[in-house]
Design an enzyme around this catalytic site. Structure first.
Site, PDB file in Angstrom:
ATOM      1  N   GLN A   1      74.031  57.764  75.026  1.00 21.14           N
ATOM      2  CA  GLN A   1      75.394  57.628  74.518  1.00 21.14           C
ATOM      3  C   GLN A   1      75.692  56.152  74.297  1.00 21.14           C
ATOM      4  OE1 GLN A   1      79.202  57.752  76.626  1.00 21.14           O
ATOM      5  NE2 GLN A   1      79.669  59.625  75.492  1.00 21.14           N
TER       6      GLN A   1
ATOM      7  N   TYR B   1      87.989  54.370  74.020  1.00 22.41           N
ATOM      8  CA  TYR B   1      87.114  53.236  73.756  1.00 22.41           C
ATOM      9  C   TYR B   1      87.178  52.864  72.266  1.00 22.41           C
ATOM     10  CZ  TYR B   1      85.853  54.187  78.532  1.00 22.41           C
ATOM     11  OH  TYR B   1      85.935  54.397  79.891  1.00 22.41           O
TER      12      TYR B   1
END
Length: 357
Positions: A98, A177
């Site tokens: 990720q 994010y």
């Protein structure tokens, strides 16, 4: 009827079951963002998952959110990850990295640099630093000319992930994010081509995914999204419109998958399932919420059209979660105090189910 234990074809991979280990921050990396032998053991222990998605990995130093997290932006980091991916493969598993750019959710005490974001709007809450939690600083708003290099950082990290032996990558477009910040209507106050309208707010996400597809191919690229999520203070207006538009653009790229978190009402998520023509991974419960995903939640979403189901805390505390759910065995609880404490306790100390005579 589809079950969790049916195989599934994902790009070039054949998954032996439909259970995905969700990405979970564990802050066990060594100095310099290096993966460790303990990380190799941790992921290899869980290789019976249909697919493992690693903890968030920073694609650049300025993209690092928390101390103690691993990276994929130096040659040393690539070398450190190779034993991890090899251990997973030796145990018969498959693993995606990720890629997580923290954007404004960072601190100069962690990276030595002022965080960047779409606008000069700080995250809500305290961020982790080497000396403990500290208020989130005000990020520097990226100039228009700078934005493409941050989108390209995902592609550069994806190339390094392939060199490190990962089977693919997932862009972290969720949970407040950087990609999520651009999608937001309160963290993104831009008036240029990256802000304002839905078309503009999805642009960074599409450019980041496109750079990754160009780097490693569509069959090795996925993205995780949290529609309507409010992590770190982000807010999104017109959630169904925003994500339907994003999925329409991503559909042209023929990605390996989209990974949705249950951060919106079920009706909205079902609509997004209909809007997405490809593989859908569904995380059926709110991340870090009071409930963790079990067999009932998984079966419910398989019935609603999800192709794969991701489990977070279940895999954290149960390396053999696939066997436990297949055979109706008890699922061990997690030790929350060990999530981010470092060391092997609460990391390598969870055992497989012990049968008695």
């Amino acid at each position: 009827m589809t079950t969790l234990f049916d195989s599934y074809r994902l790009g070039d991979l054949t998954l032996p079951n439909r259970m995905v280990m969700a990405p979970m921050t564990r802050v066990r990396a060594a100095a310099g963002g290096l993966a460790t032998p303990s990380m190799a053991t941790y992921y290899a222990q869980r290789a019976t998952a249909g697919l493992i998605i690693s903890e968030g990995v920073q694609p650049s130093l300025i993209g690092q959110s928390n101390p103690g997290t691993p990276g994929l932006h130096t040659d040393e980091q690539v070398s450190a990850w190779r034993p991890v991916t090899a251990a997973v493969h030796s145990n018969g598993g498959r693993v995606f990295a990720q890629l997580m750019h923290g954007g404004r959710v960072s601190h100069p005490a962690t990276t030595g640099m002022r965080p960047v974001g779409p606008s000069a709007v700080p995250a809500v809450g305290d961020v982790f630093t080497p000396s403990g939690p500290r208020p989130a600083p005000t990020p520097r708003a990226l100039d228009t000319a700078e934005v493409p290099e941050h989108a390209e950082s995902y592609g550069q990290a994806a190339r390094r992930a392939a060199e490190a032996g990962f089977d693919g990558v997932e862009l972290h477009g969720a949970n407040g994010y950087l990609i999520s910040q651009f999608l937001s209507s309160n963290a993104n106050l831009r008036t240029d081509r990256y802000g304002g309208s839905v078309t503009n707010r999805i642009r960074f996400a599409v450019e980041a995914v496109s750079a990754t597809v160009e780097a490693v191919g569509a069959a090795r690229t996925g993205i995780r999204l949290s529609p309507g999520g409010t992590f770190w203070g982000v807010r999104e207006s017109d959630v169904p419109k925003l994500y339907t538009a994003l999925l329409a653009e991503l559909a042209h790229l023929d990605l390996a998958y989209v990974h949705l978190e249950a951060t919106a009402e079920e009706e909205v998520l079902i609509g997004l399932r209909r809007a997405w023509p490809g593989t859908l991974i569904l995380n059926p419960v709110l991340p870090m919420g009071p409930k963790q995903t079990g067999r009932a939640e998984a079966d419910h979403w398989l019935g609603l059209g999800a192709d794969l189901i991701s489990f977070g805390r279940g895999f954290l505390a149960n390396p053999d979660l696939v066997e436990r759910l297949r055979n109706g065995l008890p699922v061990a609880p997690v030790e929350e105090t060990t999530y981010y404490q470092g060391g092997d306790a609460g990391y390598l100390t969870y055992s497989t189910y012990q049968y008695t005579a």
